[in-house]
Design a protein around this motif. Structure first.
Motif, short mmCIF file in Angstrom:
data_model
loop_
_atom_site.label_atom_id
_atom_site.label_comp_id
_atom_site.label_asym_id
_atom_site.label_seq_id
_atom_site.Cartn_x
_atom_site.Cartn_y
_atom_site.Cartn_z
N ARG A 256 0.82 -1.22 0.00
CA ARG A 256 0.00 0.00 0.00
C ARG A 256 0.85 1.27 0.00
O ARG A 256 0.60 2.20 -0.77
N THR B 69 0.93 3.98 -3.06
CA THR B 69 0.47 5.34 -2.76
C THR B 69 1.55 6.36 -3.09
O THR B 69 1.27 7.42 -3.68
N ILE C 184 -6.74 6.62 -4.67
CA ILE C 184 -5.77 7.56 -4.10
C ILE C 184 -5.77 8.87 -4.87
O ILE C 184 -5.69 9.96 -4.29
#
Length: 256
Positions: free
Chosen positions: A65, A69, A154
């Motif tokens: 993650r 991101t 995101i």
């Protein structure tokens, strides 16, 4: 009787004696005949398969993650995540390039390639190419349903998407179609330069499609990496099978 016995005891010529030197010479000949592309293909299948499985494991545990991101945010303006970095023409270019991995474009390219192979009477190769691409498409959709990873939220998406995220279908299918086609075309050339050229073009197009998906914000970077690995493994595996079977099948068909 003595002459007959002597004849029966010497069925082979004097020079046919197996020696360590002859064994080593035969081994060297086999190594020389083993094309570098075959070795590379075997390595690609093994490494790509391993990386995909390891990546899938990390994704299921949500270990990627932070990495995903950071890259998605790095490709957007900090003040407005809806605006990608770079000049306006860059977004337009990636929007166009991402279509090279779409089902429509890949279907057209595959169909035209299959028709060409039929026209030059490479029917077995044409059928194999079609089945390889169709098999890759089925595998891609099966993996998406199996992992059921949602699309990234995101950053805003710059193109419209609807299906699941891992692995990237555009990245995987472009690898399947372009690499399979590039490897099959390379197999028809005797020049090593031309063989490398075909494979290089296939890799170049595949990379462009994958990068465009991340730039447009519709895939996590690990989605694209997973698509590349799965697609490359499938394409190289299909090529190894084709290299072994197609000449034999075509030879049997011509004799029949």
């Amino acid at each position: 009787m003595g002459e007959t016995r002597g004849h029966l005891q010497c069925p082979r010529a004097r020079g046919s004696t197996v020696t360590p030197r002859k064994i080593w010479a035969a081994t060297q000949e086999k190594i020389t005949l083993l094309e570098p592309m075959v070795v590379v293909a075997f390595l690609a299948v093994s490494v790509s398969g391993f990386v995909f499985l390891r990546l899938a494991s990390e994704i299921s545990e949500r270990e990627t993650r932070a990495f995903d991101t950071a890259i998605l945010r790095a490709l957007r303006e900090p003040q407005d995540l809806a605006v990608p970095i770079g000049p306006a023409w860059l977004m337009k270019a990636f929007t166009d390039l991402t279509s090279l991995g779409g089902v429509t474009v890949l279907s057209i390219i595959t169909t035209l390639s299959v028709i060409f192979l039929f026209l030059v009477r490479r029917r077995i190769t044409a059928i194999f190419l079609m089945l390889s691409v169709l098999g890759g498409w089925v595998l891609s959709n099966g993996l998406k349903l199996g992992f059921s990873r949602p699309r990234p939220e995101i950053v805003p998406h710059l193109v419209e998407v609807h299906d699941l995220s891992f692995p990237s279908g555009h990245a995987m299918l472009s690898a399947v179609a372009y690499l399979t086609l590039g490897l099959l075309l390379a197999q028809t050339q005797k020049s090593r330069v031309l063989r490398c050229y075909f494979v290089g073009i296939a890799i170049f197009l595949t990379v462009l499609v994958g990068v465009s998906r991340v730039y447009l914000g519709v895939h996590f970077p690990t989605d694209v990496l997973g698509g590349w690995c799965a697609g490359a493994a499938w394409a190289c595996l299909c090529w190894l099978i084709a290299r072994r079977l197609i000449p034999e099948v075509e030879r049997a068909a011509s004799q029949g």
